[in-house]
Design an enzyme around this catalytic site. Sequence first.
Site, PDB file in Angstrom:
ATOM      1  N   GLU A 255      48.640  42.681  18.581  1.00 20.01           N
ATOM      2  CA  GLU A 255      49.047  42.249  19.926  1.00 20.01           C
ATOM      3  C   GLU A 255      50.266  43.076  20.275  1.00 20.01           C
ATOM      4  OE1 GLU A 255      47.323  40.242  21.598  1.00 20.01           O
ATOM      5  OE2 GLU A 255      46.492  38.639  20.347  1.00 20.01           O
ATOM      6  N   GLU A 386      56.433  50.752  28.976  1.00 22.45           N
ATOM      7  CA  GLU A 386      56.880  49.363  28.844  1.00 22.45           C
ATOM      8  C   GLU A 386      58.401  49.340  28.725  1.00 22.45           C
ATOM      9  OE1 GLU A 386      56.214  47.148  25.200  1.00 22.45           O
ATOM     10  OE2 GLU A 386      55.471  45.496  26.418  1.00 22.45           O
TER      11      GLU A 386
HETATM   12  P1  NAD Z   1      58.828  45.527  16.493  1.00 31.65           P
HETATM   13  O1  NAD Z   1      57.486  46.128  16.414  1.00 31.65           O
HETATM   14  O2  NAD Z   1      59.995  46.366  16.190  1.00 31.65           O
HETATM   15  O3  NAD Z   1      58.955  44.263  15.493  1.00 31.65           O
HETATM   16  C1  NAD Z   1      58.015  43.234  15.445  1.00 31.65           C
HETATM   17  C2  NAD Z   1      57.916  42.711  14.026  1.00 31.65           C
HETATM   18  O4  NAD Z   1      57.463  43.751  13.193  1.00 31.65           O
HETATM   19  C3  NAD Z   1      59.255  42.246  13.440  1.00 31.65           C
HETATM   20  O5  NAD Z   1      59.030  41.107  12.634  1.00 31.65           O
HETATM   21  C4  NAD Z   1      59.667  43.420  12.574  1.00 31.65           C
HETATM   22  O6  NAD Z   1      60.485  43.066  11.496  1.00 31.65           O
HETATM   23  C5  NAD Z   1      58.318  43.898  12.063  1.00 31.65           C
HETATM   24  N1  NAD Z   1      58.296  45.288  11.630  1.00 31.65           N
HETATM   25  C6  NAD Z   1      59.068  46.321  12.064  1.00 31.65           C
HETATM   26  N2  NAD Z   1      58.768  47.454  11.384  1.00 31.65           N
HETATM   27  C7  NAD Z   1      57.782  47.129  10.510  1.00 31.65           C
HETATM   28  C8  NAD Z   1      57.042  47.870   9.541  1.00 31.65           C
HETATM   29  N3  NAD Z   1      57.258  49.158   9.315  1.00 31.65           N
HETATM   30  N4  NAD Z   1      56.097  47.222   8.839  1.00 31.65           N
HETATM   31  C9  NAD Z   1      55.838  45.917   9.041  1.00 31.65           C
HETATM   32  N5  NAD Z   1      56.522  45.151   9.929  1.00 31.65           N
HETATM   33  C10 NAD Z   1      57.473  45.761  10.664  1.00 31.65           C
HETATM   34  O7  NAD Z   1      58.850  44.911  17.923  1.00 31.65           O
HETATM   35  P2  NAD Z   1      60.004  44.080  18.598  1.00 31.65           P
HETATM   36  O8  NAD Z   1      61.058  45.010  19.035  1.00 31.65           O
HETATM   37  O9  NAD Z   1      60.408  42.990  17.673  1.00 31.65           O
HETATM   38  O10 NAD Z   1      59.237  43.418  19.836  1.00 31.65           O
HETATM   39  C11 NAD Z   1      59.093  44.084  21.026  1.00 31.65           C
HETATM   40  C12 NAD Z   1      57.712  44.687  21.191  1.00 31.65           C
HETATM   41  O11 NAD Z   1      56.701  43.759  20.819  1.00 31.65           O
HETATM   42  C13 NAD Z   1      57.412  45.056  22.618  1.00 31.65           C
HETATM   43  O12 NAD Z   1      56.849  46.334  22.671  1.00 31.65           O
HETATM   44  C14 NAD Z   1      56.385  44.013  23.074  1.00 31.65           C
HETATM   45  O13 NAD Z   1      55.535  44.400  24.074  1.00 31.65           O
HETATM   46  C15 NAD Z   1      55.692  43.679  21.824  1.00 31.65           C
HETATM   47  N6  NAD Z   1      55.180  42.301  21.882  1.00 31.65           N
HETATM   48  C16 NAD Z   1      53.850  42.099  22.101  1.00 31.65           C
HETATM   49  C17 NAD Z   1      53.332  40.804  22.196  1.00 31.65           C
HETATM   50  C18 NAD Z   1      51.869  40.556  22.419  1.00 31.65           C
HETATM   51  O14 NAD Z   1      51.405  39.444  22.235  1.00 31.65           O
HETATM   52  N7  NAD Z   1      51.071  41.529  22.836  1.00 31.65           N
HETATM   53  C19 NAD Z   1      54.179  39.716  22.060  1.00 31.65           C
HETATM   54  C20 NAD Z   1      55.525  39.953  21.835  1.00 31.65           C
HETATM   55  C21 NAD Z   1      56.019  41.254  21.743  1.00 31.65           C
END
Ligand code: NAD
Length: 484
Positions: A255, A386
């Site tokens: 997602e 985004e």
């Molecule tokens: P992010 O991808 O940096 O982090 C999300 C999660 O992934 C966190 O728990 C983080 O610790 C983990 N993570 C980071 N690097 C990782 C790796 N190498 N391996 C495994 N896990 C890892 O995103 P964010 O900054 O926390 O959230 C913002 C983004 O998330 C935006 O782009 C937004 O659109 C997206 N988002 C999408 C949805 C959806 O349902 N489509 C919902 C919420 C947020």
Amino acid sequence: MTLKVMNIDPSLCFVANTWVPALSAQTLSLGNPSDGSTICEIARGNADDIACAVGAAEAALVGEWGQMPAFERGRILTRIGTEVLKNINELTTLESMDVGKPTKQARADVIALARYMEFYGGAADKIHGETIPFQDGYTVYTLREPHGVTGHIVPWNYPMQIIGRSVGAALAMGNACVLKPAEEACLTALAFAEICKQAGLPDGALNVVPGLGAEAGAALTAHPSVHHVSFTGSVGVGKMIQSSSAQNAVPVTLELGGKSPQLVFDDADLDAALPFLVNAGIQNAGQTCSASSRILVQRGVYDQVVARMATAYAKLRVGPASDDLELGPLISQRQKDIVQGFIDQGADLRCAATGQIMGNAPGTGAYIAPTLFADVPPDHMLAQQEIFGPVQVVIPFEDEDDAIAIANGTDFGLVASVWTANGARQMRLAKRLRAGQVFLNNYGAAGGVELPFGGVGLSGHGREKGFEALYGFSTLKTVAALHG
Ligand code: NAD
């Protein structure tokens, strides 16, 4: 500052229904976005902690949890939902402080978490296999079974809702979960674990390991005993996770982000549309995957819509989460810098309006004024990328074909909405829009836990929410008996 969450120490991990320190013996500071202060320390789980949590989940699958009938799993989930609601005040306070969410929005997220538990509690015993008419002498049927250990990686923007939709569905199907909440906001994940324990969830059915994405998160997705990964977060990390899971050949649900449009036609009921046009862009300070960041308006009502949105923007107030205004702070200074960088890229555009940051908002908080840009070319970076902040662009269009070309003209495809009184047009556009959800004369359907959700393109793949998630969180076995 230390904080007791529901009488548990937030610097611990939750493994096999027990609160334990991270094996790394390290912690991370959890910041308060409203004033930049440190709320408390949280565990910095690493690969060893993940290995313990996966081991606990495996033990659960061959223990009490794995043998429990579906209706009993459902009862426990329903009980968890009831307990979530009993703790609504504490959960609201935690989420509001941790994420910087205005109180009303945090409270709505608690209610959504409870709804997921109720929905999946009721659904747990309603997913069945089939019998398949086959050749004479055979009886063939299918069994729907859990994947086994499921990994759940959750972002900071809607922790409770995302935990509800993914962990709730996975538990309903009998999986044992390892949850890695976001390092920026994980207090409600910890509180939820304690609620699950108190509601009778057996040891190891849910394990929570806070920590950094590159450490605990990466270890979870790479672990060979994790049989399904559900990830919500950024596109870049989603791609990494898909690669990592591919090494173990396990399915992933991604997602990711969006650039979701609302299409407003000349015949739209503008009074009905206006609140949705604005709120869908600024809710949670725009940090919503399904935020509507593009407003496409037909020429005949274009000036009117821009003027009315600008009036609404001028009334938007930004302040500390506890003040419960329309917008709180962004999650962090880093996120604020990113969003400000995008706004700066709009220097050549017409800024139609901004909201206002209240005088009592601490300078140490991550506040940004919501900003509305008009007459934005569809290929401008602000109309393509985004932003994940309270920034919307308004784009004029001529007719249906033009609207579809602009709406489908990004790499994303999460949600879209159409505002028009013309029923035939509604049907046509619902088919032509490239998105996982399409709303007709509304936006978001109030969250709808029953409604399958997910994207196409860079918005990801797989579906969560509704019954559809239960198929994603299970696997199908075909049994063919030759009995003559
Ligand atoms: P992010 O991808 O940096 O982090 C999300 C999660 O992934 C966190 O728990 C983080 O610790 C983990 N993570 C980071 N690097 C990782 C790796 N190498 N391996 C495994 N896990 C890892 O995103 P964010 O900054 O926390 O959230 C913002 C983004 O998330 C935006 O782009 C937004 O659109 C997206 N988002 C999408 C949805 C959806 O349902 N489509 C919902 C919420 C947020």
